[in-house]
Design a protein around this motif. Sequence first.
Motif, PDB file in Angstrom:
ATOM      1  N   UNK A  15       0.826  -1.220   0.000  1.00  7.40           N
ATOM      2  CA  UNK A  15       0.000   0.000   0.000  1.00  7.40           C
ATOM      3  C   UNK A  15       0.852   1.259   0.000  1.00  7.40           C
ATOM      4  N   UNK A  16       2.014   1.207   0.624  1.00  8.11           N
ATOM      5  CA  UNK A  16       2.930   2.368   0.574  1.00  8.11           C
ATOM      6  C   UNK A  16       3.433   2.615  -0.852  1.00  8.11           C
ATOM      7  N   UNK A  17       3.692   1.532  -1.562  1.00 12.65           N
ATOM      8  CA  UNK A  17       4.260   1.659  -2.913  1.00 12.65           C
ATOM      9  C   UNK A  17       3.195   2.083  -3.929  1.00 12.65           C
ATOM     10  N   UNK A  18       2.001   1.541  -3.783  1.00 12.43           N
ATOM     11  CA  UNK A  18       0.949   1.661  -4.810  1.00 12.43           C
ATOM     12  C   UNK A  18       0.763   3.074  -5.382  1.00 12.43           C
ATOM     13  N   UNK A  91      14.439  -7.931   2.096  1.00 11.62           N
ATOM     14  CA  UNK A  91      13.627  -8.223   3.280  1.00 11.62           C
ATOM     15  C   UNK A  91      13.989  -7.321   4.453  1.00 11.62           C
ATOM     16  N   UNK A  92      15.288  -7.258   4.779  1.00  9.14           N
ATOM     17  CA  UNK A  92      15.716  -6.502   5.954  1.00  9.14           C
ATOM     18  C   UNK A  92      16.832  -5.529   5.572  1.00  9.14           C
ATOM     19  N   UNK A  93      16.699  -4.283   6.018  1.00 10.56           N
ATOM     20  CA  UNK A  93      17.775  -3.312   5.802  1.00 10.56           C
ATOM     21  C   UNK A  93      18.554  -3.167   7.109  1.00 10.56           C
ATOM     22  N   UNK A  94      19.876  -3.323   7.027  1.00  2.83           N
ATOM     23  CA  UNK A  94      20.706  -3.285   8.238  1.00  2.83           C
ATOM     24  C   UNK A  94      21.876  -2.337   7.973  1.00  2.83           C
ATOM     25  N   UNK A  95      23.060  -2.847   7.672  1.00  4.19           N
ATOM     26  CA  UNK A  95      24.217  -1.961   7.501  1.00  4.19           C
ATOM     27  C   UNK A  95      24.134  -1.129   6.221  1.00  4.19           C
ATOM     28  N   UNK A  96      23.388  -1.617   5.229  1.00  2.32           N
ATOM     29  CA  UNK A  96      23.298  -0.926   3.938  1.00  2.32           C
ATOM     30  C   UNK A  96      24.295  -1.458   2.917  1.00  2.32           C
ATOM     31  N   UNK A 117      14.204   2.178  -2.726  1.00  6.20           N
ATOM     32  CA  UNK A 117      14.434   0.963  -1.937  1.00  6.20           C
ATOM     33  C   UNK A 117      13.183   0.653  -1.125  1.00  6.20           C
ATOM     34  N   UNK A 118      12.719  -0.595  -1.219  1.00 11.49           N
ATOM     35  CA  UNK A 118      11.578  -1.055  -0.418  1.00 11.49           C
ATOM     36  C   UNK A 118      12.034  -2.227   0.446  1.00 11.49           C
ATOM     37  N   UNK A 119      11.815  -2.134   1.749  1.00 17.14           N
ATOM     38  CA  UNK A 119      12.181  -3.245   2.643  1.00 17.14           C
ATOM     39  C   UNK A 119      11.036  -3.501   3.621  1.00 17.14           C
ATOM     40  N   UNK A 120      11.008  -4.716   4.130  1.00 16.12           N
ATOM     41  CA  UNK A 120       9.971  -5.076   5.090  1.00 16.12           C
ATOM     42  C   UNK A 120      10.291  -4.477   6.460  1.00 16.12           C
ATOM     43  N   UNK A 121      11.572  -4.580   6.849  1.00 17.43           N
ATOM     44  CA  UNK A 121      11.990  -4.114   8.166  1.00 17.43           C
ATOM     45  C   UNK A 121      13.301  -3.344   8.062  1.00 17.43           C
ATOM     46  N   UNK A 130      22.403   5.212   3.297  1.00 18.06           N
ATOM     47  CA  UNK A 130      21.335   4.609   2.503  1.00 18.06           C
ATOM     48  C   UNK A 130      20.067   4.602   3.344  1.00 18.06           C
ATOM     49  N   UNK A 131      18.942   4.997   2.743  1.00 19.49           N
ATOM     50  CA  UNK A 131      17.701   4.889   3.495  1.00 19.49           C
ATOM     51  C   UNK A 131      16.574   4.442   2.572  1.00 19.49           C
ATOM     52  N   UNK A 132      15.600   3.699   3.116  1.00 25.13           N
ATOM     53  CA  UNK A 132      14.527   3.162   2.278  1.00 25.13           C
ATOM     54  C   UNK A 132      13.455   4.219   2.009  1.00 25.13           C
ATOM     55  N   UNK A 133      12.828   4.136   0.864  1.00 22.29           N
ATOM     56  CA  UNK A 133      11.683   5.020   0.602  1.00 22.29           C
ATOM     57  C   UNK A 133      10.410   4.364   1.140  1.00 22.29           C
ATOM     58  N   UNK A 134      10.351   3.040   1.054  1.00 27.89           N
ATOM     59  CA  UNK A 134       9.163   2.316   1.516  1.00 27.89           C
ATOM     60  C   UNK A 134       9.591   1.329   2.597  1.00 27.89           C
ATOM     61  N   UNK A 135       8.982   1.443   3.789  1.00 27.68           N
ATOM     62  CA  UNK A 135       9.359   0.556   4.882  1.00 27.68           C
ATOM     63  C   UNK A 135       8.275   0.601   5.966  1.00 27.68           C
ATOM     64  N   UNK A 136       7.532  -0.480   6.136  1.00 33.09           N
ATOM     65  CA  UNK A 136       6.429  -0.454   7.097  1.00 33.09           C
ATOM     66  C   UNK A 136       6.853  -0.642   8.556  1.00 33.09           C
ATOM     67  N   UNK A 137       8.085  -1.047   8.816  1.00 32.88           N
ATOM     68  CA  UNK A 137       8.480  -1.276  10.211  1.00 32.88           C
ATOM     69  C   UNK A 137       9.934  -0.884  10.447  1.00 32.88           C
TER      70      UNK A 137
END
Lengths: 166, 319
Positions: A15-18, A91-96, A117-121, A130-137
């Motif tokens: 829904x964030x991406x749509x 799936x997961x964004x950590x160190x980048x 960038x879209x990640x789940x967590x 680096x930072x995600x544009x879409x990330x629900x958590x």
Amino acid sequence: MELPDAASLCEKLAEQIRPHLTPDTALIGIHTGGVWLAERLHHALGITEALGTIDVAFYRDDFGSRGLHARPRKSDIPFDIDGRPLILVDDVLYTGRTTRAALNELFDYGRPGRVDLAVLVDRGERQLPISPRYCPLTLTESLPTGSRLRLSRSEAGELSLRIINA
Amino acid sequence: MRNPQLTRNGELQHLLTLDGLPKAILEQILDIAEPFTEVAEREVKKLPLLRGKSVFNVFFENSTRTRTTFEIAAKRLSADVINLNVATSSTTKGETLLDTVDNLCAMGADMFVVRHASSGAPYLMAEHLHATKRDHISVVNAGDGRHAHPTQGLLDMYTIRHYKKDFTNLVVAVVGDVLHSRVARSEIAALTTLGVPEVRVIGPKTLLPTGVERMGVRVFHDMHEGLKGVDVVMMLRLQNERMQGALLPSSQEYFKVWGLTPEKLARAKPDAIVLHPGPMNRGVEIDSAVADGQNAVILPQVTFGIAVRMAVMSMLAGG
């Protein structure tokens, strides 16, 4: 730590991406968890362009110290990326560092119009800008060093988040 | 006993021969080679794995295909490649092999790709590097005498796996001049390790080494018998330059009896594949109708050879 349900996170991410999708947007999943997630998003968002997948094994910055892992997979980008808006899915964004490797690999295929960038967590503790544009958590407390947060997939195809302690 | 090809942790340190190399390592090389095949289709045909490394191609014996594919492989991995045609340089002035190695190490070599007319030369280099505490420098054997040509054996295995998927239900025939062939030795070693249940060698008595049966192969001296029902035909080049003495009447005579013609190939399974390590002697060991026919996978072998050499070099350079 209580981890949320991956399926509902995945819906939130879709829904964030749509609202930002354009007719030529394409998804590229990073092996392995990112590919599972990208497959879900691809379906949920009804994207017509084929799904791209990449394995960053050949671009990792720790190759000199750790070598190649046993079974890298073929990257597969079945469309022309020049000028196209891309969403890189992990799936997961950590160190980048994985995202950095993926970006380098992407640019060996051409010059995308933009890359989001879209990640789940997002588990924080970045080592690169680096930072995600879409990330629900976004996790607020840090996980123990050495522990890994991973998406896993059951035989029935259900996704779940797991912490693997070192 | 220490295996000079492996580190203490059992990882590949040099590639000298396929004989005695564990199945897990062979499979790992083939697995890693697979994603490298895709690089050829990209806009930028380069990966950063060997960036800043210097690969020295040291060829004491002539070669075009092997040296070129090693060079392409190293360049696709972003290495700096230095080609030395030693056949026309220092050794002719009397420098020993190990002095050449020391000099090239002093120039900053990270990896040697070496071809030599003497069996065991790459092994000697690897042992010298170990004895002088330079284990971080790797040696890849690109063919030594009659002994081994491991990357050719590996690319043949990659080709077979690509077309036949599974090694454990295959009948494979190695045909021709086994006596002078380092390729044949590497092929037989790899086929056996990978679990091929029946490996045949087919050739005239004068061109098969004595005791070849001890390598675990079935021996045939008749093409029609030997090719019956095979899945894979691995042709060997008739090694004119290695031939000493009158082992054969003439190349025309050889072709008549041992050349792979469509008629002889018809004895194999209809979907059999035909491999040849090149360079081919058309009309000597292989008929043009077969070399250019639908069963031949000789050109894909060359392409796969680049990916396999990339896999070997990146395994040696990493970690």
